[in-house]
Design a protein around this motif. Structure first.
Motif, PDB file in Angstrom:
ATOM      1  N   ASN A 100      40.959  54.259  36.546  1.00  0.00           N
ATOM      2  CA  ASN A 100      40.789  53.918  37.958  1.00  0.00           C
ATOM      3  C   ASN A 100      40.779  52.405  38.163  1.00  0.00           C
ATOM      4  O   ASN A 100      41.372  51.898  39.119  1.00  0.00           O
ATOM      5  CB  ASN A 100      39.497  54.524  38.509  1.00  0.00           C
ATOM      6  N   LEU A 101      40.125  51.677  37.287  1.00  0.00           N
ATOM      7  CA  LEU A 101      40.106  50.219  37.384  1.00  0.00           C
ATOM      8  C   LEU A 101      41.499  49.634  37.206  1.00  0.00           C
ATOM      9  O   LEU A 101      41.887  48.688  37.905  1.00  0.00           O
ATOM     10  CB  LEU A 101      39.137  49.629  36.366  1.00  0.00           C
ATOM     11  N   VAL A 102      42.257  50.178  36.267  1.00  0.00           N
ATOM     12  CA  VAL A 102      43.626  49.696  36.042  1.00  0.00           C
ATOM     13  C   VAL A 102      44.475  49.932  37.296  1.00  0.00           C
ATOM     14  O   VAL A 102      45.233  49.054  37.721  1.00  0.00           O
ATOM     15  CB  VAL A 102      44.249  50.381  34.805  1.00  0.00           C
ATOM     16  N   VAL A 103      44.349  51.102  37.898  1.00  0.00           N
ATOM     17  CA  VAL A 103      45.110  51.401  39.112  1.00  0.00           C
ATOM     18  C   VAL A 103      44.713  50.446  40.235  1.00  0.00           C
ATOM     19  O   VAL A 103      45.568  49.923  40.951  1.00  0.00           O
ATOM     20  CB  VAL A 103      44.892  52.876  39.542  1.00  0.00           C
ATOM     21  N   ILE A 104      43.418  50.193  40.385  1.00  0.00           N
ATOM     22  CA  ILE A 104      42.956  49.279  41.433  1.00  0.00           C
ATOM     23  C   ILE A 104      43.516  47.881  41.212  1.00  0.00           C
ATOM     24  O   ILE A 104      43.971  47.221  42.150  1.00  0.00           O
ATOM     25  CB  ILE A 104      41.410  49.260  41.479  1.00  0.00           C
ATOM     26  N   ILE A 105      43.537  47.425  39.971  1.00  0.00           N
ATOM     27  CA  ILE A 105      44.075  46.093  39.673  1.00  0.00           C
ATOM     28  C   ILE A 105      45.567  46.030  39.990  1.00  0.00           C
ATOM     29  O   ILE A 105      46.047  45.073  40.610  1.00  0.00           O
ATOM     30  CB  ILE A 105      43.796  45.719  38.200  1.00  0.00           C
ATOM     31  N   PHE A 106      46.337  47.060  39.573  1.00  0.00           N
ATOM     32  CA  PHE A 106      47.771  47.058  39.857  1.00  0.00           C
ATOM     33  C   PHE A 106      48.042  47.121  41.351  1.00  0.00           C
ATOM     34  O   PHE A 106      48.946  46.438  41.854  1.00  0.00           O
ATOM     35  CB  PHE A 106      48.467  48.212  39.140  1.00  0.00           C
ATOM     36  N   VAL A 107      47.301  47.912  42.084  1.00  0.00           N
ATOM     37  CA  VAL A 107      47.498  47.999  43.531  1.00  0.00           C
ATOM     38  C   VAL A 107      47.165  46.663  44.182  1.00  0.00           C
ATOM     39  O   VAL A 107      47.871  46.197  45.080  1.00  0.00           O
ATOM     40  CB  VAL A 107      46.654  49.146  44.134  1.00  0.00           C
TER      41      VAL A 107
ATOM     42  N   ILE B 216      47.350  43.661  42.780  1.00  0.00           N
ATOM     43  CA  ILE B 216      48.422  42.723  42.438  1.00  0.00           C
ATOM     44  C   ILE B 216      49.679  43.026  43.262  1.00  0.00           C
ATOM     45  O   ILE B 216      50.333  42.125  43.780  1.00  0.00           O
ATOM     46  CB  ILE B 216      48.720  42.772  40.921  1.00  0.00           C
ATOM     47  N   TYR B 217      50.024  44.301  43.397  1.00  0.00           N
ATOM     48  CA  TYR B 217      51.239  44.681  44.120  1.00  0.00           C
ATOM     49  C   TYR B 217      51.132  44.320  45.604  1.00  0.00           C
ATOM     50  O   TYR B 217      52.108  43.866  46.200  1.00  0.00           O
ATOM     51  CB  TYR B 217      51.466  46.187  43.975  1.00  0.00           C
ATOM     52  N   THR B 218      49.938  44.510  46.183  1.00  0.00           N
ATOM     53  CA  THR B 218      49.808  44.220  47.606  1.00  0.00           C
ATOM     54  C   THR B 218      49.710  42.723  47.893  1.00  0.00           C
ATOM     55  O   THR B 218      49.975  42.294  49.019  1.00  0.00           O
ATOM     56  CB  THR B 218      48.566  44.919  48.199  1.00  0.00           C
ATOM     57  N   THR B 219      49.359  41.919  46.922  1.00  0.00           N
ATOM     58  CA  THR B 219      49.250  40.470  47.152  1.00  0.00           C
ATOM     59  C   THR B 219      50.570  39.747  46.905  1.00  0.00           C
ATOM     60  O   THR B 219      50.686  38.575  47.234  1.00  0.00           O
ATOM     61  CB  THR B 219      48.167  39.838  46.269  1.00  0.00           C
ATOM     62  N   LEU B 220      51.547  40.412  46.320  1.00  0.00           N
ATOM     63  CA  LEU B 220      52.844  39.756  46.059  1.00  0.00           C
ATOM     64  C   LEU B 220      53.661  39.597  47.296  1.00  0.00           C
ATOM     65  O   LEU B 220      53.711  40.268  48.212  1.00  0.00           O
ATOM     66  CB  LEU B 220      53.630  40.523  44.996  1.00  0.00           C
TER      67      LEU B 220
END
Length: 73
Positions: free
Chosen positions: A60-67, A69-73
């Motif tokens: 869950n933490l990994v998914v939150i981090i990827f989301v 990062i993806y939304t801030t690009l």
């Protein structure tokens, strides 16, 4: 400060008195082979569930981090 110490001493004396006057009972803690097997199985199940919970939390933490990062690009 002295009032707090006085209250602590009263509590300590009260607990000591309760511990000394409590009835003592003999408890049979011997377990049969079947009960030991059941406890071992339950212990194994609990450890597996704990590991699955830890793995799920990490994923869950990994998914939150990827989301994030993806939304801030």
């Amino acid at each position: 400060m002295s009032d707090a110490m006085f209250l602590l001493m009263l509590c300590k004396i009260g607990v000591r008195g309760k511990l000394q006057t409590s009835p003592r009972k003999m408890v049979n803690t011997a377990l049969s082979d079947e009960e030991k097997g059941i406890q071992d199985k339950e212990s194994k199940e609990e450890s597996i569930l704990a590991m699955l919970g830890i793995i799920g939390t990490i994923l869950n933490l990994v998914v939150i981090i990827f989301v994030y990062i993806y939304t801030t690009l």
